[in-house]
Design a protein around this motif. Structure first.
Motif, PDB file in Angstrom:
ATOM      1  N   ALA A   1       0.870  -1.176   0.000  1.00 38.05           N
ATOM      2  CA  ALA A   1       0.000   0.000   0.000  1.00 38.05           C
ATOM      3  C   ALA A   1       0.905   1.223   0.000  1.00 38.05           C
ATOM      4  O   ALA A   1       1.883   1.291   0.764  1.00 38.05           O
ATOM      5  N   PHE A   2       0.580   2.197  -0.856  1.00 33.74           N
ATOM      6  CA  PHE A   2       1.443   3.366  -1.029  1.00 33.74           C
ATOM      7  C   PHE A   2       0.663   4.660  -0.852  1.00 33.74           C
ATOM      8  O   PHE A   2      -0.458   4.799  -1.350  1.00 33.74           O
ATOM      9  N   ASP A   3       1.254   5.569  -0.121  1.00 35.95           N
ATOM     10  CA  ASP A   3       0.802   6.965  -0.076  1.00 35.95           C
ATOM     11  C   ASP A   3       1.750   7.713  -0.992  1.00 35.95           C
ATOM     12  O   ASP A   3       2.870   8.043  -0.601  1.00 35.95           O
TER      13      ASP A   3
ATOM     14  N   GLY B   1      -5.457   1.506  11.427  1.00 39.66           N
ATOM     15  CA  GLY B   1      -6.857   1.814  11.683  1.00 39.66           C
ATOM     16  C   GLY B   1      -7.575   2.432  10.503  1.00 39.66           C
ATOM     17  O   GLY B   1      -8.692   2.937  10.641  1.00 39.66           O
ATOM     18  N   LYS B   2      -6.967   2.371   9.325  1.00 41.26           N
ATOM     19  CA  LYS B   2      -7.561   2.976   8.128  1.00 41.26           C
ATOM     20  C   LYS B   2      -7.933   1.928   7.078  1.00 41.26           C
ATOM     21  O   LYS B   2      -8.145   2.251   5.908  1.00 41.26           O
ATOM     22  N   GLY B   3      -7.964   0.643   7.490  1.00 43.65           N
ATOM     23  CA  GLY B   3      -8.403  -0.423   6.586  1.00 43.65           C
ATOM     24  C   GLY B   3      -7.351  -0.888   5.599  1.00 43.65           C
ATOM     25  O   GLY B   3      -7.670  -1.597   4.638  1.00 43.65           O
ATOM     26  N   ILE B   4      -6.096  -0.523   5.828  1.00 46.05           N
ATOM     27  CA  ILE B   4      -5.038  -0.891   4.881  1.00 46.05           C
ATOM     28  C   ILE B   4      -4.760  -2.392   4.904  1.00 46.05           C
ATOM     29  O   ILE B   4      -4.655  -3.030   3.844  1.00 46.05           O
ATOM     30  N   PHE B   5      -4.662  -2.972   6.088  1.00 43.88           N
ATOM     31  CA  PHE B   5      -4.379  -4.406   6.221  1.00 43.88           C
ATOM     32  C   PHE B   5      -5.419  -5.256   5.489  1.00 43.88           C
ATOM     33  O   PHE B   5      -5.070  -6.048   4.598  1.00 43.88           O
ATOM     34  N   PRO B   6      -6.718  -5.130   5.791  1.00 46.74           N
ATOM     35  CA  PRO B   6      -7.701  -5.959   5.070  1.00 46.74           C
ATOM     36  C   PRO B   6      -7.743  -5.660   3.570  1.00 46.74           C
ATOM     37  O   PRO B   6      -8.025  -6.563   2.767  1.00 46.74           O
ATOM     38  N   SER B   7      -7.448  -4.419   3.179  1.00 47.04           N
ATOM     39  CA  SER B   7      -7.445  -4.090   1.753  1.00 47.04           C
ATOM     40  C   SER B   7      -6.307  -4.805   1.029  1.00 47.04           C
ATOM     41  O   SER B   7      -6.473  -5.288  -0.100  1.00 47.04           O
ATOM     42  N   ILE B   8      -5.146  -4.899   1.675  1.00 48.53           N
ATOM     43  CA  ILE B   8      -4.015  -5.623   1.089  1.00 48.53           C
ATOM     44  C   ILE B   8      -4.345  -7.107   0.956  1.00 48.53           C
ATOM     45  O   ILE B   8      -4.067  -7.738  -0.071  1.00 48.53           O
ATOM     46  N   ILE B   9      -4.951  -7.681   2.009  1.00 50.71           N
ATOM     47  CA  ILE B   9      -5.309  -9.100   1.970  1.00 50.71           C
ATOM     48  C   ILE B   9      -6.317  -9.369   0.860  1.00 50.71           C
ATOM     49  O   ILE B   9      -6.208 -10.352   0.116  1.00 50.71           O
ATOM     50  N   GLU B  10      -7.291  -8.508   0.707  1.00 51.32           N
ATOM     51  CA  GLU B  10      -8.295  -8.677  -0.347  1.00 51.32           C
ATOM     52  C   GLU B  10      -7.645  -8.578  -1.725  1.00 51.32           C
ATOM     53  O   GLU B  10      -7.973  -9.363  -2.638  1.00 51.32           O
ATOM     54  N   PHE B  11      -6.742  -7.637  -1.895  1.00 49.18           N
ATOM     55  CA  PHE B  11      -6.038  -7.497  -3.172  1.00 49.18           C
ATOM     56  C   PHE B  11      -5.248  -8.765  -3.476  1.00 49.18           C
ATOM     57  O   PHE B  11      -5.283  -9.290  -4.595  1.00 49.18           O
ATOM     58  N   GLY B  12      -4.528  -9.262  -2.458  1.00 47.36           N
ATOM     59  CA  GLY B  12      -3.756 -10.487  -2.640  1.00 47.36           C
ATOM     60  C   GLY B  12      -4.636 -11.687  -2.934  1.00 47.36           C
ATOM     61  O   GLY B  12      -4.269 -12.567  -3.725  1.00 47.36           O
ATOM     62  N   LYS B  13      -5.803 -11.711  -2.312  1.00 44.21           N
ATOM     63  CA  LYS B  13      -6.753 -12.801  -2.560  1.00 44.21           C
ATOM     64  C   LYS B  13      -7.171 -12.834  -4.023  1.00 44.21           C
ATOM     65  O   LYS B  13      -7.210 -13.901  -4.662  1.00 44.21           O
ATOM     66  N   GLN B  14      -7.480 -11.682  -4.574  1.00 43.44           N
ATOM     67  CA  GLN B  14      -7.893 -11.609  -5.983  1.00 43.44           C
ATOM     68  C   GLN B  14      -6.758 -12.034  -6.913  1.00 43.44           C
ATOM     69  O   GLN B  14      -6.990 -12.699  -7.928  1.00 43.44           O
ATOM     70  N   GLU B  15      -5.536 -11.675  -6.567  1.00 43.34           N
ATOM     71  CA  GLU B  15      -4.386 -12.100  -7.368  1.00 43.34           C
ATOM     72  C   GLU B  15      -4.215 -13.622  -7.294  1.00 43.34           C
ATOM     73  O   GLU B  15      -3.932 -14.280  -8.307  1.00 43.34           O
TER      74      GLU B  15
END
Length: 300
Positions: free
Chosen positions: A57-59, A97-111
């Motif tokens: 995840a990148f800012d 606390g900004k949902g980054i962890f679950p968003s990364i897991i979901e992205f990896g799941k789709q890959e």
């Protein structure tokens, strides 16, 4: 806030330094980028399965979240089931606390779905465990442990009784690809990775030293094994102890594993996290047997 999640190109300028800084800051470690690669990345060319991949995840250009998806092949009924272990999960302190962890897991799941993976799995700590529960991962429970000491009576009492005609088997069993793991861990540990073969059985792992007060206790931490002849297993372990001159052998395996039948009194392993799974291509049930040992962890 807005952030971008994507696959990390390992050739990106400065990416190794960013990953190492994030991991070391999160877990209070001092790992080099090369060590992190050896620990979390496996190209899996040995079996023509997909390689590992990293999600970040990148800012803008700053790495603020990271997860490695390490490629593993498991064996079930003679078939290879490619899966991914998400490990080294971390988020920058100021971005939590900004949902980054679950968003990364979901992205990896789709890959992983695109790559035809059977399932994702993790061995989460107390911090990440609740997140995986919210993400509907199945918790298959704890690992068990047996320490077999080099003390005659205690050694004898540690093992179950097996006859020559007995077979160590269970339906719907998943097995580690031991030779694949040996290849991966040898790249990481070099000659410290020990492989012992005897009487149709194979046991591999690392010799470690545990300091208890002023005394150094040496033991063999088992990463995995192939037990073709369970009636010779006790004899194989005895020879392993003699060969490597150790005080005990440590076996850790999942609670569903057939390996628990080799011993008289396996106990739940303290300080070992549970095994959680998100099914993808594979259909999993409570009847599945996971013959998994610490070799499937990135930090073995």
């Amino acid at each position: 806030m807005s952030y971008n999640i994507r696959i990390i190109d390992l050739k990106e300028s400065n990416i190794g330094e960013q990953v190492a800084t994030l991991i070391n800051t999160t877990f209070n470690l001092n790992l080099t980028w090369q060590k992190i690669l050896l620990n979390t990345y496996y190209d899996n060319s040995i079996s023509n399965s997909p390689p590992s991949f990293y999600v970040g995840a990148f800012d803008e250009a700053k790495l603020i979240g990271f997860t490695a998806f390490k490629s593993h092949d498991f064996l079930q009924n003679g078939e290879i089931i490619n899966c991914f272990h998400h490990c080294s999960v971390c988020t920058s302190k100021e971005y939590r606390g900004k949902g980054i962890f679950p968003s990364i897991i979901e992205f990896g799941k789709q890959e992983a779905i695109k790559l035809g993976a059977g399932f994702l799995y993790g061995i989460p700590n107390h911090n990440s465990g609740p997140v995986f529960k919210k993400l509907n991962y199945k918790n298959f429970g704890p690992f068990l442990k047996v320490n077999v000491p080099n003390v005659p009576l205690l050694f004898e009492n540690a093992f179950g009784k097996w006859q020559e005609t007995d077979v160590l088997y269970a339906e719907k069993s998943f097995y580690q690809n031991e030779y694949q793991l040996i290849d991966a861990k040898t790249k990481e540990h070099g000659t410290d990775l020990l492989v012992y073969e005897d009487l149709g059985n194979l046991i591999w792992g690392i010799k470690l030293i545990k300091k208890i007060g002023p005394v150094n206790i040496s033991y063999f931490s088992v990463g995995g094994m192939i037990i073709n002849k369970p009636h010779f297993f006790k004899q194989s372990v005895k020879k392993l102890i003699m060969k490597y001159k150790i005080n005990f052998v440590q076996f850790i395996f999942h609670n569903t594993s057939v390996y628990k039948n080799l011993f008289t009194s396996p106990k739940e392993a303290p300080f070992v996290e549970p095994f959680v799974v998100y099914p993808l291509k594979s259909e999993l049930s409570s009847n599945d047997v996971f013959n998994f040992m610490p070799g499937i962890k990135n930090n073995f």
